[in-house]
Design a protein around this motif. Structure first.
Motif: not given
Lengths: 196, 117
Positions: B50, B52, B86, B88, B95, B100, B102-109
């Motif tokens: 993606p 982003y 995966n 992180r 963004w 925030p 603490r917040d995170t996003l996990h995605i498979d690459m």
């Protein structure tokens, strides 16, 4: 945004596709009925609820589920299309997990069935990554600032199931009673289990 | 001639699925803890990368093993099997500083999507 297909247009398109596939002898129409029957009556979020309830009552199962989701889910008889390679992520007092597929609608079918319309819609897919807390608030889930919101984009071939936290006051409940508290949304991360 | 898809084979097909994970012994280029940058590539055809995350730096947290590469396989251009990791990313990396902390996003690459950072 591409046409996601609904209403009369989609119905016509489906009819046209079905006619073509039958004419070309690729499918027997009864095979389609069998697929519909499976996803209407056998494969849905009650499967996932059984997995979650088992993990709540059986610490060894919980360990296996988090270490190898696919194998542990198969122990309960759930496997197959769109659940070939499963990852189970656990909510804790420190982390709230939430699943999205930003590219389309990838979703763990054997445990949750087919995805709800909102899961496939562009607003959920776009906003879950840039403003997950805003989306969660609209679902009625308030996550304190001290808790990490962890979004999982199931963009590739892994499929994700959230293991929600067991509700308080459920110590005396049976596995079957616990499964009844587990909602579909609590396994996507856009909800929490029902209170006891 | 019977149709290719008959009712008798539906339950087995559905319960069996079709994993694109394959048992090929390919050495991974990355490991848990490695800092990686999602490549800023802009394919005009099928991709699982993606926009982003393109150009953003994250951390490898898991090696899922070797999978068929969707980007080439979707166009009949070969399976190009490779490791999928995966990764992180912090919400602030994706963004900006108002996200925030603490917040995170996990995605498979797929390995083709990332480079050392």
């Amino acid at each position: 945004m591409a046409d996601t297909g609904h209403g009369a247009d989609a119905a016509l398109r489906i009819k046209a596709l079905e006619s073509l596939l039958v004419e070309k002898q690729l499918i027997d129409p009864k095979a389609l009925d069998a697929v519909v029957e499976l996803y209407e009556h056998k494969i849905g979020p009650r499967n996932g609820a059984k997995v979650v309830a088992r993990a709540w009552v059986d610490p060894d199962y919980r360990k296996r589920l988090l270490a190898d989701g696919t194998a542990a889910i198969a122990e309960l008889g759930f496997s197959g299309v769109q659940g070939e390679d499963m990852i189970v992520v656990e909510n804790t007092p420190e982390v709230h997990n939430m699943v999205v597929c930003t590219l389309c609608s990838c979703y763990p079918w054997p445990t949750l069935g087919l995805p709800p319309v909102w899961y496939k819609a562009a607003p959920y897919r776009a906003r879950s990554v840039i403003d997950p807390r805003g989306v969660l608030a609209e679902f009625g889930v308030e996550v304190p600032e001290t808790v990490e919101v962890r979004v999982w984009d199931s963009n590739a071939e892994l499929r994700y199931l959230v293991l929600p936290m067991r509700p308080a006051g459920t110590e005396g409940m049976t596995e079957e009673q616990l499964a009844a508290l587990v909602t579909r949304d609590s396994m996507i991360g856009t909800g929490v289990p029902m209170a006891a | 001639m019977p149709a290719a898809l008959t009712p008798e084979i539906v339950p087995g097909l559905v319960a069996g699925g079709a994993s694109t994970k394959i048992a090929e012994d390919i050495a991974p280029k990355f490991k848990h803890g490695d800092k990686v940058r999602a490549r800023n590539i802009n394919p005009t055809t099928h991709t699982r990368l993606p926009r982003y995350v393109r150009g953003k730096v994250g951390t490898v947290v898991h090696d899922h093993g070797v999978f068929v590469f969707n980007d080439s396989n979707a166009h009949g251009k070969g399976t190009h099997p490779q490791h999928v990791y995966n990764v992180r990313f912090t919400a602030q990396e994706l963004w900006g500083p108002d996200a925030p902390s603490r917040d995170t996003l996990h995605i498979d690459m797929f390995e083709s999507y990332i480079e050392p950072a």
